[in-house]
Design a protein around this motif. Structure first.
Motif, short mmCIF file in Angstrom:
data_model
loop_
_atom_site.label_atom_id
_atom_site.label_comp_id
_atom_site.label_asym_id
_atom_site.label_seq_id
_atom_site.Cartn_x
_atom_site.Cartn_y
_atom_site.Cartn_z
N MET A 162 45.98 8.19 85.65
CA MET A 162 46.18 9.59 85.92
C MET A 162 45.71 9.95 87.33
SD MET A 162 47.32 12.44 84.80
CE MET A 162 47.19 13.26 83.28
N LEU A 163 44.56 9.43 87.73
CA LEU A 163 44.04 9.73 89.06
C LEU A 163 44.96 9.19 90.16
CD1 LEU A 163 40.19 9.24 88.63
CD2 LEU A 163 41.47 11.37 88.81
N ALA A 164 45.56 8.02 89.92
CA ALA A 164 46.48 7.47 90.90
C ALA A 164 47.70 8.38 91.06
CB ALA A 164 46.92 6.06 90.49
N TRP A 165 48.19 8.93 89.95
CA TRP A 165 49.33 9.86 90.00
C TRP A 165 48.97 11.10 90.82
CZ3 TRP A 165 54.36 10.31 89.33
CH2 TRP A 165 54.91 11.58 89.26
N ILE A 166 47.81 11.68 90.52
CA ILE A 166 47.38 12.88 91.22
C ILE A 166 47.23 12.61 92.72
CG2 ILE A 166 45.45 14.52 91.49
CD1 ILE A 166 45.11 14.29 88.41
N ALA A 167 46.64 11.46 93.05
CA ALA A 167 46.48 11.10 94.46
C ALA A 167 47.83 10.94 95.15
CB ALA A 167 45.66 9.82 94.58
N ALA A 168 48.76 10.27 94.49
CA ALA A 168 50.08 10.04 95.09
C ALA A 168 50.85 11.35 95.28
CB ALA A 168 50.88 9.07 94.22
N VAL A 169 50.88 12.18 94.25
CA VAL A 169 51.62 13.45 94.34
C VAL A 169 50.92 14.39 95.33
CG1 VAL A 169 52.54 15.42 93.06
CG2 VAL A 169 52.54 13.16 92.02
N SER A 170 49.61 14.32 95.40
CA SER A 170 48.89 15.14 96.37
C SER A 170 49.25 14.76 97.80
CB SER A 170 47.38 15.03 96.16
OG SER A 170 46.99 15.73 95.01
N LEU A 171 49.38 13.47 98.05
CA LEU A 171 49.80 13.02 99.38
C LEU A 171 51.21 13.51 99.71
CD1 LEU A 171 48.47 9.36 99.72
CD2 LEU A 171 47.95 11.31 101.19
N VAL A 172 52.12 13.40 98.76
CA VAL A 172 53.48 13.89 98.97
C VAL A 172 53.47 15.39 99.24
CG1 VAL A 172 55.74 14.21 97.89
CG2 VAL A 172 54.54 12.04 97.63
N ALA A 173 52.70 16.14 98.45
CA ALA A 173 52.62 17.60 98.63
C ALA A 173 52.01 17.92 100.00
CB ALA A 173 51.79 18.22 97.52
N PHE A 174 50.96 17.23 100.37
CA PHE A 174 50.32 17.45 101.66
C PHE A 174 51.31 17.30 102.80
CE2 PHE A 174 47.98 16.17 105.43
CZ PHE A 174 46.89 17.03 105.44
N ALA A 188 52.71 21.66 90.95
CA ALA A 188 52.69 21.66 89.48
C ALA A 188 52.75 20.26 88.90
CB ALA A 188 53.85 22.50 88.94
N ALA A 189 53.34 19.33 89.64
CA ALA A 189 53.44 17.95 89.17
C ALA A 189 52.13 17.19 89.32
CB ALA A 189 54.56 17.23 89.93
N GLY A 190 51.12 17.86 89.81
CA GLY A 190 49.81 17.22 89.96
C GLY A 190 49.32 17.20 91.39
N GLY A 191 50.11 17.73 92.30
CA GLY A 191 49.76 17.67 93.72
C GLY A 191 49.04 18.89 94.25
N SER A 192 48.46 19.69 93.38
CA SER A 192 47.79 20.89 93.87
C SER A 192 46.61 20.60 94.81
CB SER A 192 47.37 21.80 92.72
OG SER A 192 46.49 21.18 91.85
N PRO A 193 45.85 19.52 94.62
CA PRO A 193 44.78 19.26 95.60
C PRO A 193 45.32 19.05 97.02
CG PRO A 193 44.36 18.00 93.60
CD PRO A 193 45.75 18.58 93.47
N GLY A 194 46.39 18.28 97.13
CA GLY A 194 46.99 18.06 98.45
C GLY A 194 47.66 19.30 98.99
N ALA A 195 48.29 20.07 98.11
CA ALA A 195 48.97 21.30 98.53
C ALA A 195 47.97 22.31 99.08
CB ALA A 195 49.74 21.90 97.36
N ILE A 196 46.86 22.49 98.38
CA ILE A 196 45.86 23.46 98.83
C ILE A 196 45.17 22.96 100.09
CG2 ILE A 196 43.64 24.50 98.24
CD1 ILE A 196 44.80 24.93 95.42
N ALA A 197 44.89 21.67 100.17
CA ALA A 197 44.28 21.12 101.38
C ALA A 197 45.18 21.37 102.59
CB ALA A 197 44.00 19.63 101.21
#
Length: 85
Positions: free
Chosen positions: A1-13, A40-49
């Motif tokens: 799950m953490l790998a997914w969040i990290a990957a989608v966060s990078l894409v969002a960023f 919404a797909a899990g990239g909110s940390p990267g989006a907000i950053a």
């Protein structure tokens, strides 16, 4: 799950970064729905950053509120899952 969040966060960023650069150059923009979907797909940390770092869409409503609502809901869900263990 953490790998997914990290990957989608990078894409969002990088999507936020690309949209900010397109806005500066007056080029075609990334739809807000796409940016919110990435969050919404899990990239909110990267989006907000990216939003804070690039000062992108920090005042635009309802986008700003929707993004923070997504992040809040995800944080609450993560806390609930963690406490349910």
């Amino acid at each position: 799950m953490l790998a997914w969040i990290a990957a989608v966060s990078l894409v969002a960023f990088f999507a936020f970064r690309a949209d900010k650069q397109a806005a500066i150059r007056g080029e075609r923009r990334t739809p807000e729905a796409t940016l919110l979907l990435l969050a919404a797909a899990g990239g909110s940390p990267g989006a907000i950053a990216a939003q804070q770092l690039f000062r992108h869409k920090t005042r635009k409503e309802p986008f700003r509120s929707l993004l923070w609502s997504i992040a809040t809901a995800q944080a609450a869900a993560a806390a609930w899952i963690h406490l349910a263990r």
